[in-house]
Motif scaffolding. Structure first.
Motif, PDB file in Angstrom:
ATOM      1  N   LEU A  12       0.855  -1.186   0.000  1.00  0.00           N
ATOM      2  CA  LEU A  12       0.000   0.000   0.000  1.00  0.00           C
ATOM      3  C   LEU A  12       0.887   1.230   0.000  1.00  0.00           C
ATOM      4  O   LEU A  12       1.665   1.448   0.928  1.00  0.00           O
ATOM      5  CB  LEU A  12      -0.922  -0.005   1.218  1.00  0.00           C
ATOM      6  CG  LEU A  12      -1.924   1.146   1.291  1.00  0.00           C
ATOM      7  CD1 LEU A  12      -2.889   1.121   0.111  1.00  0.00           C
ATOM      8  CD2 LEU A  12      -2.684   1.091   2.613  1.00  0.00           C
ATOM      9  N   GLN A  35       1.023   5.253  -0.009  1.00  0.00           N
ATOM     10  CA  GLN A  35       0.238   6.445   0.318  1.00  0.00           C
ATOM     11  C   GLN A  35       0.920   7.669  -0.299  1.00  0.00           C
ATOM     12  O   GLN A  35       1.870   8.204   0.248  1.00  0.00           O
ATOM     13  CB  GLN A  35       0.122   6.567   1.842  1.00  0.00           C
ATOM     14  CG  GLN A  35      -0.402   7.862   2.384  1.00  0.00           C
ATOM     15  CD  GLN A  35      -1.757   8.265   1.900  1.00  0.00           C
ATOM     16  OE1 GLN A  35      -1.935   8.554   0.723  1.00  0.00           O
ATOM     17  NE2 GLN A  35      -2.709   8.312   2.791  1.00  0.00           N
ATOM     18  N   ASP A  51      -8.557  10.978   5.348  1.00  0.00           N
ATOM     19  CA  ASP A  51      -9.653  10.096   5.765  1.00  0.00           C
ATOM     20  C   ASP A  51      -9.736   8.859   4.879  1.00  0.00           C
ATOM     21  O   ASP A  51     -10.763   8.542   4.310  1.00  0.00           O
ATOM     22  CB  ASP A  51     -10.973  10.858   5.747  1.00  0.00           C
ATOM     23  CG  ASP A  51     -11.239  11.531   4.400  1.00  0.00           C
ATOM     24  OD1 ASP A  51     -10.309  11.613   3.569  1.00  0.00           O
ATOM     25  OD2 ASP A  51     -12.379  11.969   4.180  1.00  0.00           O
ATOM     26  N   PRO A  91      -9.224   4.665   3.951  1.00  0.00           N
ATOM     27  CA  PRO A  91      -9.375   3.352   4.593  1.00  0.00           C
ATOM     28  C   PRO A  91      -8.032   2.847   5.123  1.00  0.00           C
ATOM     29  O   PRO A  91      -6.967   3.290   4.697  1.00  0.00           O
ATOM     30  CB  PRO A  91      -9.891   2.461   3.452  1.00  0.00           C
ATOM     31  CG  PRO A  91     -10.492   3.399   2.465  1.00  0.00           C
ATOM     32  CD  PRO A  91      -9.663   4.652   2.552  1.00  0.00           C
ATOM     33  N   THR A  92      -8.114   1.882   6.009  1.00  0.00           N
ATOM     34  CA  THR A  92      -6.902   1.292   6.588  1.00  0.00           C
ATOM     35  C   THR A  92      -6.314   0.250   5.641  1.00  0.00           C
ATOM     36  O   THR A  92      -7.005  -0.241   4.731  1.00  0.00           O
ATOM     37  CB  THR A  92      -7.216   0.608   7.920  1.00  0.00           C
ATOM     38  OG1 THR A  92      -8.091  -0.509   7.663  1.00  0.00           O
ATOM     39  CG2 THR A  92      -7.865   1.569   8.919  1.00  0.00           C
ATOM     40  N   GLU A  93      -5.086  -0.109   5.879  1.00  0.00           N
ATOM     41  CA  GLU A  93      -4.454  -1.161   5.083  1.00  0.00           C
ATOM     42  C   GLU A  93      -5.226  -2.467   5.229  1.00  0.00           C
ATOM     43  O   GLU A  93      -5.380  -3.216   4.258  1.00  0.00           O
ATOM     44  CB  GLU A  93      -2.991  -1.351   5.496  1.00  0.00           C
ATOM     45  CG  GLU A  93      -2.259  -2.328   4.613  1.00  0.00           C
ATOM     46  CD  GLU A  93      -0.756  -2.329   4.827  1.00  0.00           C
ATOM     47  OE1 GLU A  93      -0.102  -3.210   4.223  1.00  0.00           O
ATOM     48  OE2 GLU A  93      -0.234  -1.476   5.559  1.00  0.00           O
ATOM     49  N   ALA A  94      -5.738  -2.732   6.418  1.00  0.00           N
ATOM     50  CA  ALA A  94      -6.519  -3.961   6.636  1.00  0.00           C
ATOM     51  C   ALA A  94      -7.784  -3.966   5.779  1.00  0.00           C
ATOM     52  O   ALA A  94      -8.173  -5.007   5.246  1.00  0.00           O
ATOM     53  CB  ALA A  94      -6.876  -4.105   8.115  1.00  0.00           C
ATOM     54  N   GLN A  95      -8.436  -2.817   5.635  1.00  0.00           N
ATOM     55  CA  GLN A  95      -9.622  -2.739   4.787  1.00  0.00           C
ATOM     56  C   GLN A  95      -9.261  -2.995   3.321  1.00  0.00           C
ATOM     57  O   GLN A  95      -9.953  -3.761   2.642  1.00  0.00           O
ATOM     58  CB  GLN A  95     -10.293  -1.370   4.922  1.00  0.00           C
ATOM     59  CG  GLN A  95     -11.018  -1.187   6.243  1.00  0.00           C
ATOM     60  CD  GLN A  95     -11.541   0.227   6.393  1.00  0.00           C
ATOM     61  OE1 GLN A  95     -10.777   1.184   6.394  1.00  0.00           O
ATOM     62  NE2 GLN A  95     -12.856   0.342   6.519  1.00  0.00           N
ATOM     63  N   GLN A 149      -8.683  -6.659   2.919  1.00  0.00           N
ATOM     64  CA  GLN A 149      -9.936  -7.413   2.974  1.00  0.00           C
ATOM     65  C   GLN A 149     -10.675  -7.335   1.642  1.00  0.00           C
ATOM     66  O   GLN A 149     -11.141  -8.354   1.121  1.00  0.00           O
ATOM     67  CB  GLN A 149     -10.837  -6.867   4.091  1.00  0.00           C
ATOM     68  CG  GLN A 149     -12.199  -7.533   4.151  1.00  0.00           C
ATOM     69  CD  GLN A 149     -13.193  -6.816   5.054  1.00  0.00           C
ATOM     70  OE1 GLN A 149     -13.015  -5.648   5.405  1.00  0.00           O
ATOM     71  NE2 GLN A 149     -14.259  -7.506   5.419  1.00  0.00           N
ATOM     72  N   SER A 198      -7.831   9.500  -4.478  1.00  0.00           N
ATOM     73  CA  SER A 198      -8.642   9.735  -3.283  1.00  0.00           C
ATOM     74  C   SER A 198      -9.674  10.843  -3.486  1.00  0.00           C
ATOM     75  O   SER A 198     -10.814  10.717  -3.037  1.00  0.00           O
ATOM     76  CB  SER A 198      -7.741  10.042  -2.084  1.00  0.00           C
ATOM     77  OG  SER A 198      -6.898  11.139  -2.372  1.00  0.00           O
ATOM     78  N   GLU A 249     -16.724   4.543   2.477  1.00  0.00           N
ATOM     79  CA  GLU A 249     -16.218   3.181   2.643  1.00  0.00           C
ATOM     80  C   GLU A 249     -16.749   2.253   1.555  1.00  0.00           C
ATOM     81  O   GLU A 249     -15.991   1.468   0.971  1.00  0.00           O
ATOM     82  CB  GLU A 249     -16.589   2.636   4.022  1.00  0.00           C
ATOM     83  CG  GLU A 249     -16.036   1.248   4.275  1.00  0.00           C
ATOM     84  CD  GLU A 249     -16.444   0.674   5.619  1.00  0.00           C
ATOM     85  OE1 GLU A 249     -15.904  -0.396   5.969  1.00  0.00           O
ATOM     86  OE2 GLU A 249     -17.301   1.269   6.306  1.00  0.00           O
ATOM     87  N   TRP A 273     -14.991   3.137  -1.752  1.00  0.00           N
ATOM     88  CA  TRP A 273     -13.606   2.650  -1.748  1.00  0.00           C
ATOM     89  C   TRP A 273     -13.573   1.144  -1.994  1.00  0.00           C
ATOM     90  O   TRP A 273     -12.781   0.654  -2.804  1.00  0.00           O
ATOM     91  CB  TRP A 273     -12.913   2.975  -0.428  1.00  0.00           C
ATOM     92  CG  TRP A 273     -12.311   4.334  -0.371  1.00  0.00           C
ATOM     93  CD1 TRP A 273     -12.802   5.433   0.272  1.00  0.00           C
ATOM     94  CD2 TRP A 273     -11.079   4.750  -0.983  1.00  0.00           C
ATOM     95  NE1 TRP A 273     -11.947   6.494   0.075  1.00  0.00           N
ATOM     96  CE2 TRP A 273     -10.892   6.110  -0.676  1.00  0.00           C
ATOM     97  CE3 TRP A 273     -10.127   4.095  -1.761  1.00  0.00           C
ATOM     98  CZ2 TRP A 273      -9.776   6.831  -1.119  1.00  0.00           C
ATOM     99  CZ3 TRP A 273      -9.023   4.807  -2.207  1.00  0.00           C
ATOM    100  CH2 TRP A 273      -8.858   6.157  -1.879  1.00  0.00           C
TER     101      TRP A 273
END
Length: 153
Positions: free
Chosen positions: A7, A9, A15, A17-21, A24, A88, A103, A106
């Motif tokens: 990932l 950036q 604002d 999403p997280t890397e985990a999102q 997923q 973004s 969310e 994204w």
């Protein structure tokens, strides 16, 4: 499935999403087709998106997601799938204009981009319908509504 996610950036947005999102959403899209994958997701601002969209698609404007599939040389077998470049600002603007949560939009862009990396496309009507149905089903698994319905439907 085993996903190796890089990932990047490169966006000034705060604002995101997280890397985990991101992981997923990508795993959900890829797991029916791959046991393992290496994927780069680069989050960019409008200027970089516009430059890449102009260079690679001949469209001089920023876009939501660009997919760059990895072309593996003949005789090699690598899990490298390719790169997604997601803008973004465009994602935020589209979510707002379309009345969607950030969310869910994204998630849709990651799933849409991953399907492109797998070879799905939406140029022909039958291919577009197949790709949209896959996206709708995958997003439903996450609890998100059909991204192609408008408020009028």
């Amino acid at each position: 499935m085993r996903l190796e996610l890089d990932l990047q950036q490169a966006s000034t947005a705060f604002d995101l999403p997280t890397e985990a999102q991101f992981a997923q959403w990508a795993e959900l899209a890829l797991s029916p087709y791959r046991n393992e994958a290496e994927l780069t997701i680069r989050l960019v601002d409008s200027s970089e998106s516009q430059q890449l969209n102009s260079q690679f698609r001949g469209k001089d404007k920023p876009t939501n997601v660009l997919s760059f599939p990895f072309q593996c040389p003949p005789g090699l077998s690598l899990p490298l799938l390719g790169d997604l470049v997601i803008c973004s600002q465009v994602v935020a603007e589209e979510a707002s204009q379309q009345g969607k949560t950030a969310e869910s939009h994204w998630a849709h862009m990651v799933i849409h981009g991953c399907l492109h990396l797998l070879g799905f496309d939406h140029i022909k009507e039958d291919e577009a319908e197949q790709m949209e149905q896959l996206e709708i089903a995958l997003l439903a698994k996450l609890g998100f509504p059909n991204p192609y319905l408008t408020d009028a439907e």
